[in-house]
Design an enzyme around this catalytic site. Sequence first.
Site, PDB file in Angstrom:
ATOM      1  N   GLU A   4      -5.576 -11.082  -1.384  1.00  0.00           N
ATOM      2  CA  GLU A   4      -6.423 -10.905  -0.192  1.00  0.00           C
ATOM      3  C   GLU A   4      -7.894 -10.962  -0.585  1.00  0.00           C
ATOM      4  O   GLU A   4      -8.734 -10.217  -0.070  1.00  0.00           O
ATOM      5  CB  GLU A   4      -6.099  -9.569   0.500  1.00  0.00           C
ATOM      6  CG  GLU A   4      -4.642  -9.437   0.881  1.00  0.00           C
ATOM      7  CD  GLU A   4      -4.316  -8.182   1.701  1.00  0.00           C
ATOM      8  OE1 GLU A   4      -5.232  -7.517   2.197  1.00  0.00           O
ATOM      9  OE2 GLU A   4      -3.116  -7.895   1.840  1.00  0.00           O
ATOM     10  N   HIS A  23     -10.072  -6.816  -2.317  1.00  0.00           N
ATOM     11  CA  HIS A  23     -11.173  -6.730  -1.340  1.00  0.00           C
ATOM     12  C   HIS A  23     -12.362  -6.124  -2.083  1.00  0.00           C
ATOM     13  O   HIS A  23     -12.541  -4.912  -2.121  1.00  0.00           O
ATOM     14  CB  HIS A  23     -10.771  -5.846  -0.156  1.00  0.00           C
ATOM     15  CG  HIS A  23      -9.674  -6.438   0.666  1.00  0.00           C
ATOM     16  ND1 HIS A  23      -9.847  -7.587   1.403  1.00  0.00           N
ATOM     17  CD2 HIS A  23      -8.389  -6.065   0.844  1.00  0.00           C
ATOM     18  CE1 HIS A  23      -8.705  -7.886   2.021  1.00  0.00           C
ATOM     19  NE2 HIS A  23      -7.811  -6.984   1.691  1.00  0.00           N
ATOM     20  N   GLU A  78       0.804  -1.240   0.000  1.00  0.00           N
ATOM     21  CA  GLU A  78       0.000   0.000   0.000  1.00  0.00           C
ATOM     22  C   GLU A  78       0.831   1.282   0.000  1.00  0.00           C
ATOM     23  O   GLU A  78       0.539   2.216   0.734  1.00  0.00           O
ATOM     24  CB  GLU A  78      -0.970  -0.019   1.194  1.00  0.00           C
ATOM     25  CG  GLU A  78      -1.902  -1.208   1.160  1.00  0.00           C
ATOM     26  CD  GLU A  78      -2.871  -1.278   2.341  1.00  0.00           C
ATOM     27  OE1 GLU A  78      -2.795  -0.425   3.233  1.00  0.00           O
ATOM     28  OE2 GLU A  78      -3.713  -2.194   2.357  1.00  0.00           O
TER      29      GLU A  78
HETATM   30  C1  XIL Z   1      -6.004  -6.727   8.382  1.00  0.00           C
HETATM   31  C2  XIL Z   1      -6.296  -7.958   9.234  1.00  0.00           C
HETATM   32  O1  XIL Z   1      -7.158  -8.790   8.521  1.00  0.00           O
HETATM   33  C3  XIL Z   1      -6.893  -7.568  10.554  1.00  0.00           C
HETATM   34  O2  XIL Z   1      -7.035  -8.699  11.393  1.00  0.00           O
HETATM   35  C4  XIL Z   1      -6.024  -6.518  11.219  1.00  0.00           C
HETATM   36  O3  XIL Z   1      -6.655  -6.067  12.400  1.00  0.00           O
HETATM   37  C5  XIL Z   1      -5.776  -5.352  10.301  1.00  0.00           C
HETATM   38  O4  XIL Z   1      -5.211  -5.821   9.099  1.00  0.00           O
HETATM   39  N1  XIL Z   1      -4.864  -4.952   3.759  1.00  0.00           N
HETATM   40  C6  XIL Z   1      -3.796  -5.667   4.233  1.00  0.00           C
HETATM   41  C7  XIL Z   1      -3.955  -6.555   5.393  1.00  0.00           C
HETATM   42  O5  XIL Z   1      -2.734  -5.660   3.596  1.00  0.00           O
HETATM   43  O6  XIL Z   1      -2.792  -6.656   6.170  1.00  0.00           O
HETATM   44  C8  XIL Z   1      -5.112  -6.134   6.252  1.00  0.00           C
HETATM   45  O7  XIL Z   1      -5.304  -7.129   7.251  1.00  0.00           O
HETATM   46  C9  XIL Z   1      -6.357  -5.948   5.435  1.00  0.00           C
HETATM   47  C10 XIL Z   1      -6.145  -4.866   4.401  1.00  0.00           C
END
Ligand code: XIL
Length: 376
Positions: free
Chosen positions: A291, A261, A183
Site C-alpha cells: 500500500e 504508508h 492489521e
Molecule cells: C482505505 C481506503 O483507501 C479508503 O478509500 C477507505 O475509505 C478506507 O480504507 N489500510 C488498509 C486499506 O489496509 O484497506 C485502507 O484503505 C488504508 C489503510
Amino acid sequence: MHQFIQQYRGFAIASFIAVGVTVALSLHWFLYQHHADGWAQPVDWSASTTQQPLPSLRTLAHEHGLAIGAAVAMEPLLNDPTYSTLVAREFSSLSPENAMKFELLQPQRNQFQFAAADALVDFAQAHKMTIYAHVLVWYRRLPDWLVKGHWSRDELKSILKHHIDTVVGRYRGKIAAWDVVNEAVNMEGTGLRDDFWRQGIGPDYIDLAFEWAHAADPDAKLFYNDFGGEALGRKSDQIYQLVKGLRDRGVPIHGVGLQSHFKLWKLPSLKDIAANVQRLSDLGLDVEFTELDLRVHKAWGSQTDKLNRQAQVYQQITNLCLTAPRCRGITTWGVSDQWSWVRFVLQQPDAPLLFDQNYQPKPAYFAVAQALRSHP
Ligand code: XIL
C-alpha cells in the site's frame, strides 16, 4: 542607566541570534541526518525531459519478474478513460482499494454484491494484469448486520468461513494473491489487536482464515498484511512472531504485505526495512510492498524539494525490492494524488503518489522507472 540598557539590549539580541542560529543548525543537521539514514540518493532526471515516449513501469518491471501495482477505485476505473488508460498502461497488478472489503461484498447476510469486484477482475483480465486482492479478514469496513449481531463462537466461525468460501471460491484461479488477514497486531506491538474477530472467535481466527482461504483456492498466494512493521521494532517483531508461528504450525501462509504508508518527515530506516524483508524471507515467505504511498506535507523544504526527496524514497524502495530475492512486487495505494485516501479519508492536503492531480508523472514516477531501468 540609559547606557546600561543599550548595552544589555545588544547583549540580549546577540544571545538571541546565537541561540537561534544554533537551533537552526542543529535542526538542519538532525533533519539531514534523518533523511540521510540510507534514503538520499542522486536521481538522474534526464529521462523526465526526453520527448520520446518512455517504456511504461509495467514493461520495465516485467524484465525483472516484478509486479508493479496500484490500488484502484471502481468509479474512475469504469468511467474515467484518463484514469483507466493510465492504469492499464503503467501497472501490471491491480488491488481493489475497497471493492473486496466485507462490507461491500456482503452488505446483508448471505446477500453478496459482486458487481464491482467482478468488474475489477474483468478489467485486470482484459489488460493482462494480475490481481493482488484485499481483504478477507479485517476489523474495519464490516457491515452493521455483522458487528451489531450477537453471535456465538460457532456462528461467527461459520459466517467467516462462508464469506471466505464464497468470495475466494468465486474468483478461484483468477487471483494471484489475497490479503487474508489485515492489521491483526496491535499498535504497541505487544500482541494481537483485541478486535471483533479475536473477541468473537479467539486468536485462532487467523489460522482458520488461512486454512479456509487455501482450501477455496489452493493456487492463490496467501498474505498477512499490516502497517507500521516495515522496518525493525516492536510491531515488526510481533508480526514476525505471528507469521513464524503460522509457518511452524504448517498454516498455509505464503507472504507478508508491508503496507508502507510512509511519511517523509518520519521515515523508518532503509537498512532496517531491508533487514526485516530479509528475516521474513528467511522464514520462506514472500514479501510485497502492498500500500505504498508517501506523505510530504509536514516535511521541511519547498514543494520541489519535497517531491525530489519523495522520489528518492520511491527509488530506494524499488531498488530494495529488486535486490531482495523474495520481494515480489510493489503496489501504490492509489494512482493519482487527486484521489489518494490521504486527501479524502485522512483529510490531509498531500501528494503521496506517482502521478499528480492531473495524472502527470511526478519525480517519484521517473525515479521508480530509473531504478527499474538501471537494475541489471
Ligand atoms: C482505505 C481506503 O483507501 C479508503 O478509500 C477507505 O475509505 C478506507 O480504507 N489500510 C488498509 C486499506 O489496509 O484497506 C485502507 O484503505 C488504508 C489503510
